[in-house]
Design an enzyme around this catalytic site. Structure first.
Site, PDB file in Angstrom:
ATOM      1  N   ASP A  37      60.887  23.345  68.248  1.00 24.92           N
ATOM      2  CA  ASP A  37      61.795  22.418  67.820  1.00 24.92           C
ATOM      3  C   ASP A  37      63.130  22.560  68.209  1.00 24.92           C
ATOM      4  O   ASP A  37      63.617  23.783  68.800  1.00 24.92           O
ATOM      5  CB  ASP A  37      61.714  22.101  66.073  1.00 24.92           C
ATOM      6  CG  ASP A  37      60.576  21.507  65.725  1.00 24.92           C
ATOM      7  OD1 ASP A  37      59.627  20.856  66.493  1.00 24.92           O
ATOM      8  OD2 ASP A  37      59.959  21.845  64.500  1.00 24.92           O
ATOM      9  N   TYR A  40      55.281  34.072  65.157  1.00 36.67           N
ATOM     10  CA  TYR A  40      56.615  33.809  64.899  1.00 36.67           C
ATOM     11  C   TYR A  40      57.353  34.838  64.117  1.00 36.67           C
ATOM     12  O   TYR A  40      56.711  35.217  63.182  1.00 36.67           O
ATOM     13  CB  TYR A  40      56.751  32.273  64.342  1.00 36.67           C
ATOM     14  CG  TYR A  40      56.739  31.021  65.081  1.00 36.67           C
ATOM     15  CD1 TYR A  40      57.685  30.350  65.928  1.00 36.67           C
ATOM     16  CD2 TYR A  40      55.168  30.643  65.461  1.00 36.67           C
ATOM     17  CE1 TYR A  40      57.714  29.370  66.655  1.00 36.67           C
ATOM     18  CE2 TYR A  40      55.168  29.363  66.330  1.00 36.67           C
ATOM     19  CZ  TYR A  40      56.288  28.892  66.916  1.00 36.67           C
ATOM     20  OH  TYR A  40      56.187  27.721  67.669  1.00 36.67           O
TER      21      TYR A  40
END
Length: 250
Positions: free
Chosen positions: A51, A109
């Site tokens: 994003d 992540y």
């Protein structure tokens, strides 16, 4: 011939990885430089999307081109033309059917939190000034490994066929002056990691109990999970592939 390219980027000035109309993206910038240096249009297919504002320590994409005679020289020239916030680490040939997205079997992540106000970390971490119960946050994080359906952490109105993800690791650790949350899974939903972190921070702040995590997951309701934490603290750190994908040099 097909090649994989491994690269990193600092996402502050980009509207994510994937090309979008009327917004600058990492994919757009890289494709323009690749096409210029290779003297023909180059389409990069990424291992996934990040994003707006999210960073990547390791992202992978594939592209097709005639045989590259000197990959080291190409890496050098690409890095010379790319902006300072994008860097190429490696380019290597793979089999013609290898796919950067569909062949990836694990992604990791990290989310970085600081608890002391640091002007040098404001663009790369999330500042939480109130004390956090790290033990409670880790107990809540371990519950994630018991479930597979994470619709409750998915961005609303997302066009996906399944909300199933196999989480293999989810834990908080203190690293130097940061609290780092590491999560690994076969796939992630849009906005999922930031929603997970926001929910776990609620536990650490005493706003939610550890067992509340089970109720949130079972509800499949995004409205019951925590807020999405800022993108600036999120890093894609690793994309893993089966050995036959990266070792087969076609």
């Amino acid at each position: 011939m097909r090649y994989f390219v491994a690269f990193s980027y600092f996402g502050k000035f980009y509207h994510g990885w994937q090309n979008q109309p009327n917004a600058i993206t990492v994919q757009q910038v890289m494709e323009e430089v690749f096409s210029k240096l290779l003297r023909k249009p180059v389409n990069l297919v990424g291992a996934g999307r990040t994003d707006a504002g999210v960073h990547a320590k390791q992202m992978v994409a594939h592209f097709d081109i005639e045989k590259i005679s000197d990959t080291d020289d190409l890496i050098y020239r690409l890095n010379a033309f790319l902006p300072d916030d994008i860097a190429i680490q490696n380019i290597y040939q793979v089999s013609s059917d290898a796919h950067a997205r569909f062949d990836a079997d694990e992604r990791t992540y990290e989310y970085w939190v600081v608890q002391d106000k640091n002007p040098f970390a404001m663009e790369s971490t999330h500042y939480v000034k109130h004390s956090l119960d790290l033990d409670a946050m880790n107990k809540a994080a371990s519950i994630l490994l018991e479930y597979a359906d994470f619709e409750c952490f998915s961005k609303s109105n997302t066009d996906v066929k399944t909300y199933l993800c196999k989480i293999k690791k989810a834990e908080w650790k203190v690293v130097d002056d940061k609290l780092i949350f590491t999560i690994s899974a076969d796939r992630f939903l849009r906005n999922m990691v930031r929603a997970v972190v926001g929910t776990l921070l609620d536990v650490g702040l005493g706003k939610s109990s550890i067992e509340t995590i089970r109720e949130i997951i079972k509800s499949k309701d995004r409205g019951k999970a925590g807020v999405s934490v800022p993108a600036k603290g999120l890093y894609l750190t690793q994309v893993k592939y089966p050995k036959h994908v990266i070792e087969n040099n076609g």
